[in-house]
Design an enzyme around this catalytic site. Structure first.
Site, PDB file in Angstrom:
ATOM      1  N   SER A 163       0.917  -1.221  -0.118  1.00 21.39           N
ATOM      2  CA  SER A 163       0.147  -0.088  -0.212  1.00 21.39           C
ATOM      3  C   SER A 163       1.005   1.232   0.059  1.00 21.39           C
ATOM      4  O   SER A 163       2.013   1.126   0.181  1.00 21.39           O
ATOM      5  CB  SER A 163      -0.986   0.070   1.201  1.00 21.39           C
ATOM      6  OG  SER A 163      -1.391   1.251   1.337  1.00 21.39           O
ATOM      7  N   TYR A 193      -1.503  -1.902  10.431  1.00 18.65           N
ATOM      8  CA  TYR A 193      -1.534  -1.738   8.975  1.00 18.65           C
ATOM      9  C   TYR A 193      -0.365  -1.412   8.326  1.00 18.65           C
ATOM     10  O   TYR A 193       0.014  -1.859   7.191  1.00 18.65           O
ATOM     11  CB  TYR A 193      -2.791  -1.021   8.748  1.00 18.65           C
ATOM     12  CG  TYR A 193      -3.042  -1.275   7.133  1.00 18.65           C
ATOM     13  CD1 TYR A 193      -3.719  -2.407   6.570  1.00 18.65           C
ATOM     14  CD2 TYR A 193      -3.013  -0.111   6.316  1.00 18.65           C
ATOM     15  CE1 TYR A 193      -4.094  -2.522   5.375  1.00 18.65           C
ATOM     16  CE2 TYR A 193      -3.445  -0.304   5.055  1.00 18.65           C
ATOM     17  CZ  TYR A 193      -3.667  -1.390   4.328  1.00 18.65           C
ATOM     18  OH  TYR A 193      -4.333  -1.537   3.022  1.00 18.65           O
TER      19      TYR A 193
HETATM   20  N1  LIG Z   1      -8.681  -0.665  -1.191  1.00 16.38           N
HETATM   21  C1  LIG Z   1      -7.746   0.093  -0.839  1.00 16.38           C
HETATM   22  O1  LIG Z   1      -8.076   1.403  -0.832  1.00 16.38           O
HETATM   23  C2  LIG Z   1      -6.413  -0.504  -0.882  1.00 16.38           C
HETATM   24  C3  LIG Z   1      -5.302   0.456  -0.812  1.00 16.38           C
HETATM   25  C4  LIG Z   1      -3.955  -0.078  -0.539  1.00 16.38           C
HETATM   26  C5  LIG Z   1      -3.730  -1.366  -0.356  1.00 16.38           C
HETATM   27  N2  LIG Z   1      -4.806  -2.021  -0.162  1.00 16.38           N
HETATM   28  C6  LIG Z   1      -4.643  -3.644  -0.233  1.00 16.38           C
HETATM   29  O2  LIG Z   1      -5.374  -4.487  -1.258  1.00 16.38           O
HETATM   30  C7  LIG Z   1      -5.577  -5.786  -0.775  1.00 16.38           C
HETATM   31  C8  LIG Z   1      -6.682  -6.231  -1.115  1.00 16.38           C
HETATM   32  O3  LIG Z   1      -7.616  -5.567  -0.407  1.00 16.38           O
HETATM   33  P1  LIG Z   1      -9.290  -4.856  -0.648  1.00 16.38           P
HETATM   34  O4  LIG Z   1      -9.020  -3.621  -1.073  1.00 16.38           O
HETATM   35  O5  LIG Z   1      -9.376  -5.561  -2.140  1.00 16.38           O
HETATM   36  O6  LIG Z   1      -9.868  -5.410   0.434  1.00 16.38           O
HETATM   37  P2  LIG Z   1     -11.319  -6.350   0.498  1.00 16.38           P
HETATM   38  O7  LIG Z   1     -12.316  -6.022  -0.495  1.00 16.38           O
HETATM   39  O8  LIG Z   1     -11.670  -6.024   1.922  1.00 16.38           O
HETATM   40  O9  LIG Z   1     -10.522  -7.808   0.226  1.00 16.38           O
HETATM   41  C9  LIG Z   1      -9.708  -8.452   1.199  1.00 16.38           C
HETATM   42  C10 LIG Z   1      -9.527  -9.917   0.873  1.00 16.38           C
HETATM   43  O10 LIG Z   1      -8.827 -10.351   1.911  1.00 16.38           O
HETATM   44  C11 LIG Z   1      -9.452 -11.477   2.296  1.00 16.38           C
HETATM   45  N3  LIG Z   1      -8.970 -12.079   3.784  1.00 16.38           N
HETATM   46  C12 LIG Z   1      -9.093 -11.065   4.795  1.00 16.38           C
HETATM   47  N4  LIG Z   1      -8.915 -11.266   5.962  1.00 16.38           N
HETATM   48  C13 LIG Z   1      -8.240 -12.825   5.430  1.00 16.38           C
HETATM   49  C14 LIG Z   1      -7.745 -13.796   6.323  1.00 16.38           C
HETATM   50  N5  LIG Z   1      -7.490 -13.519   7.555  1.00 16.38           N
HETATM   51  N6  LIG Z   1      -7.376 -14.923   5.459  1.00 16.38           N
HETATM   52  C15 LIG Z   1      -7.623 -14.951   4.235  1.00 16.38           C
HETATM   53  N7  LIG Z   1      -8.176 -13.963   3.468  1.00 16.38           N
HETATM   54  C16 LIG Z   1      -8.660 -12.574   4.037  1.00 16.38           C
HETATM   55  C17 LIG Z   1     -11.025 -11.441   2.105  1.00 16.38           C
HETATM   56  O11 LIG Z   1     -11.740 -12.611   1.980  1.00 16.38           O
HETATM   57  P3  LIG Z   1     -13.351 -12.684   2.297  1.00 16.38           P
HETATM   58  O12 LIG Z   1     -13.754 -11.859   0.941  1.00 16.38           O
HETATM   59  O13 LIG Z   1     -13.466 -14.126   2.213  1.00 16.38           O
HETATM   60  O14 LIG Z   1     -13.547 -12.053   3.545  1.00 16.38           O
HETATM   61  C18 LIG Z   1     -10.859 -10.500   0.855  1.00 16.38           C
HETATM   62  O15 LIG Z   1     -11.137 -11.336  -0.271  1.00 16.38           O
HETATM   63  C19 LIG Z   1      -5.078  -5.525   0.911  1.00 16.38           C
HETATM   64  O16 LIG Z   1      -3.665  -6.134   1.048  1.00 16.38           O
HETATM   65  C20 LIG Z   1      -5.146  -4.336   1.102  1.00 16.38           C
HETATM   66  O17 LIG Z   1      -4.276  -4.004   2.135  1.00 16.38           O
HETATM   67  C21 LIG Z   1      -6.031  -1.971  -0.693  1.00 16.38           C
END
Ligand SMILES: NC(=O)c1ccc[n+]([C@@H]2O[C@H](COP(=O)([O-])OP(=O)(O)OC[C@H]3O[C@@H](n4cnc5c(N)ncnc54)[C@H](OP(=O)(O)O)[C@@H]3O)[C@@H](O)[C@H]2O)c1
Length: 143
Positions: A22, A35
């Site tokens: 991130s 985080y």
């Molecule tokens: N969205 C943003 O603005 C943003 C910005 C910077 C970085 N990121 C990074 O992008 C990545 C993806 O996040 P996202 O934005 O796509 O969020 P998201 O839609 O909440 O997706 C998170 C994913 O991680 C899975 N997950 C959560 N806890 C878990 C665990 N303990 N074991 C296995 N799987 C788990 C969830 O599975 P379930 O669906 O089954 O719950 C979901 O598929 C993360 O690493 C986040 O830090 C996101």
């Protein structure tokens, strides 16, 4: 995961490891300390893995996004709503995947690159202080 997939990739002399970090990897954020620390780990780990295995036919890439409209930031409509800086998951994924093989480390999306370059103009303490006030202002929603 890396330990799991790396041996097969080394055997085949090809493969790609994409780790999602991130933009916050660059800042030690109060209230989101675990985080941001975890994201710093992912970025640092990925750079090290690339140095070790990047010349073995394996592409190692670190993506350091800013805002993407997903469940992660659904707690606040202002940052969840897609816009200039907040990409939709589809737009973000299309853009980020296109950088594979070209950028070892990238925000993955052009407006996120702009945002990070802008933030990096300031000393870290200033960004951290602004973030602290922002979180304290929104504390109820974050909790
Ligand atoms: N969205 C943003 O603005 C943003 C910005 C910077 C970085 N990121 C990074 O992008 C990545 C993806 O996040 P996202 O934005 O796509 O969020 P998201 O839609 O909440 O997706 C998170 C994913 O991680 C899975 N997950 C959560 N806890 C878990 C665990 N303990 N074991 C296995 N799987 C788990 C969830 O599975 P379930 O669906 O089954 O719950 C979901 O598929 C993360 O690493 C986040 O830090 C996101």
């Amino acid at each position: 995961m890396t330990k799991l997939v790396l041996p097969g990739m080394l055997e085949r002399k090809k493969g790609a490891i994409i780790n999602i970090s991130s933009e916050v990897a660059y800042f030690s954020l109060p209230y989101l300390q675990l985080y941001s620390a975890t994201k710093s780990f992912v970025s640092s780990f990925t750079r090290a893995i690339d140095t070790e295995y990047g010349s073995s036919g394996i592409t190692v890439q670190c993506i350091e996004p800013a805002g993407v409209s997903t469940n992660l930031n659904a707690f606040d409509e202002r940052i969840h709503r897609p816009g200039f800086f907040t990409a939709t998951p589809d737009h973000f994924a299309t853009s980020a995947v296109a950088t594979l093989g070209y950028a070892k480390s990238t925000t993955g999306y052009w407006t996120h690159g702009l945002q990070l370059s802008f933030l990096q103009l300031f000393p870290e303490w200033f960004i951290v202080m602004c973030f602290r006030y922002m979180v304290e202002f929104n504390q109820k929603k974050l909790k």
